[in-house]
Scaffold this motif. Structure first.
Motif, PDB file in Angstrom:
ATOM      1  N   ILE A  91      46.996  33.476  37.957  1.00  0.00           N
ATOM      2  CA  ILE A  91      46.918  32.904  39.404  1.00  0.00           C
ATOM      3  C   ILE A  91      47.721  31.589  39.295  1.00  0.00           C
ATOM      4  O   ILE A  91      47.246  30.674  38.354  1.00  0.00           O
ATOM      5  CB  ILE A  91      45.487  32.844  39.586  1.00  0.00           C
ATOM      6  CG1 ILE A  91      44.688  34.154  39.814  1.00  0.00           C
ATOM      7  CG2 ILE A  91      45.246  31.940  40.781  1.00  0.00           C
ATOM      8  CD1 ILE A  91      43.433  34.026  40.233  1.00  0.00           C
ATOM      9  N   ASN A  92      48.614  31.343  40.245  1.00  0.00           N
ATOM     10  CA  ASN A  92      49.381  29.883  40.045  1.00  0.00           C
ATOM     11  C   ASN A  92      49.532  29.599  41.492  1.00  0.00           C
ATOM     12  O   ASN A  92      50.379  29.527  42.283  1.00  0.00           O
ATOM     13  CB  ASN A  92      50.759  30.421  39.316  1.00  0.00           C
ATOM     14  CG  ASN A  92      51.718  29.181  39.602  1.00  0.00           C
ATOM     15  OD1 ASN A  92      51.321  28.102  39.399  1.00  0.00           O
ATOM     16  ND2 ASN A  92      52.856  29.479  39.653  1.00  0.00           N
ATOM     17  N   ALA A  93      48.493  28.900  41.826  1.00  0.00           N
ATOM     18  CA  ALA A  93      48.299  28.271  43.223  1.00  0.00           C
ATOM     19  C   ALA A  93      47.673  26.846  43.286  1.00  0.00           C
ATOM     20  O   ALA A  93      46.716  26.728  43.731  1.00  0.00           O
ATOM     21  CB  ALA A  93      47.511  29.197  44.224  1.00  0.00           C
ATOM     22  N   PRO A  94      48.413  25.977  42.482  1.00  0.00           N
ATOM     23  CA  PRO A  94      47.921  24.446  42.227  1.00  0.00           C
ATOM     24  C   PRO A  94      47.897  23.878  43.476  1.00  0.00           C
ATOM     25  O   PRO A  94      47.371  22.676  43.379  1.00  0.00           O
ATOM     26  CB  PRO A  94      48.824  23.838  41.375  1.00  0.00           C
ATOM     27  CG  PRO A  94      50.053  24.932  41.363  1.00  0.00           C
ATOM     28  CD  PRO A  94      49.851  26.330  41.927  1.00  0.00           C
ATOM     29  N   ALA A  95      48.345  24.275  44.653  1.00  0.00           N
ATOM     30  CA  ALA A  95      48.322  23.452  45.938  1.00  0.00           C
ATOM     31  C   ALA A  95      48.881  22.006  45.811  1.00  0.00           C
ATOM     32  O   ALA A  95      48.483  20.972  46.130  1.00  0.00           O
ATOM     33  CB  ALA A  95      46.955  23.073  46.455  1.00  0.00           C
ATOM     34  N   THR A  96      50.362  22.105  45.092  1.00  0.00           N
ATOM     35  CA  THR A  96      50.931  20.839  45.111  1.00  0.00           C
ATOM     36  C   THR A  96      51.606  20.320  46.268  1.00  0.00           C
ATOM     37  O   THR A  96      51.995  19.067  46.364  1.00  0.00           O
ATOM     38  CB  THR A  96      51.999  21.065  43.829  1.00  0.00           C
ATOM     39  OG1 THR A  96      52.635  22.121  43.946  1.00  0.00           O
ATOM     40  CG2 THR A  96      51.348  20.659  42.373  1.00  0.00           C
ATOM     41  N   HIS A  97      52.209  21.296  47.132  1.00  0.00           N
ATOM     42  CA  HIS A  97      52.771  20.841  48.252  1.00  0.00           C
ATOM     43  C   HIS A  97      51.718  20.198  49.095  1.00  0.00           C
ATOM     44  O   HIS A  97      50.421  20.491  49.162  1.00  0.00           O
ATOM     45  CB  HIS A  97      53.445  22.083  49.033  1.00  0.00           C
ATOM     46  CG  HIS A  97      54.142  21.798  50.354  1.00  0.00           C
ATOM     47  ND1 HIS A  97      53.366  21.340  51.556  1.00  0.00           N
ATOM     48  CD2 HIS A  97      55.517  21.767  50.460  1.00  0.00           C
ATOM     49  CE1 HIS A  97      54.520  21.355  52.388  1.00  0.00           C
ATOM     50  NE2 HIS A  97      55.552  21.518  51.976  1.00  0.00           N
ATOM     51  N   GLY A 106      54.224  38.884  41.074  1.00  0.00           N
ATOM     52  CA  GLY A 106      53.623  37.497  40.834  1.00  0.00           C
ATOM     53  C   GLY A 106      53.390  36.956  42.302  1.00  0.00           C
ATOM     54  O   GLY A 106      52.781  35.836  42.263  1.00  0.00           O
ATOM     55  N   ALA A 107      53.740  37.539  43.383  1.00  0.00           N
ATOM     56  CA  ALA A 107      53.589  37.049  44.474  1.00  0.00           C
ATOM     57  C   ALA A 107      52.267  36.893  45.034  1.00  0.00           C
ATOM     58  O   ALA A 107      51.715  35.485  45.397  1.00  0.00           O
ATOM     59  CB  ALA A 107      54.400  37.682  45.817  1.00  0.00           C
ATOM     60  N   TYR A 108      51.420  37.595  45.015  1.00  0.00           N
ATOM     61  CA  TYR A 108      50.022  37.573  45.161  1.00  0.00           C
ATOM     62  C   TYR A 108      49.315  36.357  44.560  1.00  0.00           C
ATOM     63  O   TYR A 108      48.462  35.542  44.957  1.00  0.00           O
ATOM     64  CB  TYR A 108      49.146  38.955  44.929  1.00  0.00           C
ATOM     65  CG  TYR A 108      47.860  39.160  45.416  1.00  0.00           C
ATOM     66  CD1 TYR A 108      47.480  39.462  46.536  1.00  0.00           C
ATOM     67  CD2 TYR A 108      47.005  38.156  44.503  1.00  0.00           C
ATOM     68  CE1 TYR A 108      46.133  39.690  47.108  1.00  0.00           C
ATOM     69  CE2 TYR A 108      45.553  38.378  45.000  1.00  0.00           C
ATOM     70  CZ  TYR A 108      44.913  39.110  46.155  1.00  0.00           C
ATOM     71  OH  TYR A 108      44.114  39.193  46.752  1.00  0.00           O
ATOM     72  N   ALA A 109      49.559  36.333  43.234  1.00  0.00           N
ATOM     73  CA  ALA A 109      48.880  35.268  42.418  1.00  0.00           C
ATOM     74  C   ALA A 109      49.362  34.002  42.758  1.00  0.00           C
ATOM     75  O   ALA A 109      48.650  32.929  42.479  1.00  0.00           O
ATOM     76  CB  ALA A 109      49.223  35.558  40.747  1.00  0.00           C
ATOM     77  N   ALA A 110      50.275  33.771  43.553  1.00  0.00           N
ATOM     78  CA  ALA A 110      50.729  32.461  43.782  1.00  0.00           C
ATOM     79  C   ALA A 110      50.531  32.069  45.140  1.00  0.00           C
ATOM     80  O   ALA A 110      50.957  31.106  45.921  1.00  0.00           O
ATOM     81  CB  ALA A 110      52.302  32.383  43.459  1.00  0.00           C
ATOM     82  N   LEU A 111      49.725  32.905  45.956  1.00  0.00           N
ATOM     83  CA  LEU A 111      49.473  32.587  47.439  1.00  0.00           C
ATOM     84  C   LEU A 111      48.079  32.021  47.521  1.00  0.00           C
ATOM     85  O   LEU A 111      47.128  32.573  46.416  1.00  0.00           O
ATOM     86  CB  LEU A 111      49.407  33.790  48.110  1.00  0.00           C
ATOM     87  CG  LEU A 111      50.905  34.391  48.624  1.00  0.00           C
ATOM     88  CD1 LEU A 111      51.171  35.660  48.907  1.00  0.00           C
ATOM     89  CD2 LEU A 111      51.545  33.419  49.692  1.00  0.00           C
TER      90      LEU A 111
END
Lengths: 271, 215
Positions: free
Chosen positions: A149-155, A82-87
């Motif tokens: 894909i899990n990269a919601p850009a919350t930071h 899951g690392a790729y999907a969160a980048l």
């Protein structure tokens, strides 16, 4: 690879069962579907690169004679699922938002002791010259296959990068007045016969992002997302941003944010 | 033709206007737009030749279109259109309709103008209008794009009077003279095509003998 194929087969069967009850007709359809996918899965040259990437990941290399198995791609050292999907993602240790390629290069420099110039010299393959980065990214990508894909850009730093990516997406310049948006900001358009995705919607961005890295039949090579986006710039008749440039990471952050929730199907195979 | 065009345009604007009034869309990049511009400019290798880097410059039209996501309020759009009208230049001999056969060739050429270290065009690569990338034109060419409207039978439908010829020339020379922030490039303004080449494409669209106007 075989595990993935099994998953695909089971997935297709389950899908068929849900779609219309388990009758003979459906299982026949499912069989055909599975056969088709099997042919594609067997035929994608990217699978060879994935195997090569797996070897490179575990091999002790570089001045420090170390493997990449302690590389932290955002899920913790060595955690690839899951690392790729969160980048792209914000990393505290570098104080930067990094995509899979910039993070991978960071690991090769810090863990293995290569210089950045050595690592990125062959960042994409040419005929007769293979690229370790392509192989490693294909391997890392495949570890997110079937995941959302899990990269919601919350930071806040990720949110900032996504906004800057949006700016670049609409920015027009050059001798043809192009921007990303003029071709990829509307539904249902095509260039010549090539269909164009609307990258401002979840579905469109998802369709574009879920299949990378992808084997490109027309190029005879696997392309990473950096390669894909840098070539878009070339087609817009602009100069090429440097490999790993922030502007490319920003565009990826914008697109992955929009695509968040879409299920990865990688490595892909494309025109 | 001009009246019809104006009427259509007026109606389009009238129906679109309330939408603009209701919600102002945030400019891309929001409060980070300035930083984004700086970051984008800093993303290129130092050894890019200067003339490559000039391709990142934005004139007022480009900057404004970015700010409004290619949908400027009508007042601002009109201002841009005036600016762009003023850029149009004509061939020395004043003849705005050329040879449709040359125009047909130019409409099909999509190469040229690629720069960079990875896959630039070889020196002297022919540049064309690449019209088929976005428009349907002659019936026999089925590999056409759909970003722009179909121009099939353009001359048959619109006629070949002087006003129409001038409109088509102007539109190709500088598309933004008519519709600010359209997707269509400004071929004459950027010297992508010469005035003479533009007259050939005009002929391809308007000449009754052109395949655009044949069944």
């Amino acid at each position: 690879m075989i595990r993935r194929l099994m998953k695909t087969l089971v997935g297709a069967a389950v899908l068929a069962a849900f779609a219309g009850g388990v009758v003979a007709q459906d299982s026949k359809v499912a069989d055909e579907l599975a056969k088709y996918r099997e042919a594609l899965a067997d035929g994608n040259p990217a699978d060879l690169l994935e195997v090569k990437g797996e070897g490179l990941w575990a091999e002790k290399r570089g001045p420090k004679n170390a493997s990449l198995e302690k590389c932290d791609l955002g899920q913790g050292p060595g955690k690839l699922e899951g690392a790729y999907a969160a980048l792209p993602k914000y990393f505290k240790d570098t104080n930067k938002v990094m995509d899979v390629e910039s993070r991978l290069v960071h690991c090769m420099v810090t863990l293995q002791g290569f210089t950045q110039a050595e690592v990125t010299k062959q960042w994409f393959s040419r005929p007769g010259k293979e690229s370790d980065i392509e192989a490693l990214v294909t391997f890392i990508g495949a570890k997110s296959n079937g995941m959302k894909i899990n990269a919601p850009a919350t930071h806040p730093e990720e949110a900032r990068m996504a906004k800057m990516g949006e700016y670049i997406f609409y920015r027009r310049s050059g001798p043809q007045d192009f921007s990303c948006s003029i071709c990829h900001g509307q539904e249902g358009k095509r260039i010549r016969l090539q269909e164009l995705g609307n990258l401002t919607t979840k579905e469109g961005a998802g369709f574009a992002m879920k299949t990378w890295p992808s084997y490109r039949v027309s190029q005879g090579a696997v392309w990473t997302m950096q390669r894909r986006l840098i070539d878009c710039m070339r087609q817009a008749r602009w100069p090429e941003p440097a490999y790993l440039a922030d502007s490319i990471v920003a565009l990826e952050t914008y697109l992955q944010k929009t695509a968040t929730g879409t299920v990865m199907e990688t490595p892909g195979i494309k025109r | 033709m001009n009246f019809k065009f104006a009427l259509f345009f007026g109606l389009t604007v009238a129906s679109a206007a309330p939408a603009f009034a209701q919600k102002a869309v945030e400019a891309p990049g929001g409060k980070h737009a300035k930083d984004a511009e700086q970051m984008f400019r800093a993303s290129f290798r130092a050894d890019n030749p200067k003339y490559w880097m000039t391709r990142l410059e934005q004139d007022e039209t480009m900057k404004t279109c970015l700010q409004y996501r290619d949908n400027p309020p009508r007042k601002i759009g009109e201002k841009l259109e005036k600016l762009n009208v003023a850029t149009i230049r004509y061939p020395v001999d004043g003849k705005l309709i050329g040879d449709w056969k040359e125009g047909e060739k130019l409409a099909a050429v999509g190469t040229g103008g690629h720069i960079g270290f990875i896959q630039p065009d070889p020196a002297g690569r022919v540049r064309g209008g690449n019209c088929y990338a976005c428009h349907e034109l002659a019936k026999k060419e089925i590999a056409y794009g759909t970003i722009g409207p179909s121009l099939r039978e353009f001359g048959k439908i619109r006629g070949k009077d002087d006003d129409t010829i001038k409109y088509v020339y102007d539109k190709i020379y500088n598309s933004n003279a008519f519709t600010a922030c359209t997707n269509m490039p400004r071929f004459g303004l950027h010297s992508w095509l010469t005035p003479e080449q533009i007259t050939h494409i005009v002929a391809f669209l308007i000449d009754p003998e052109s395949p655009v106007n044949k069944d």
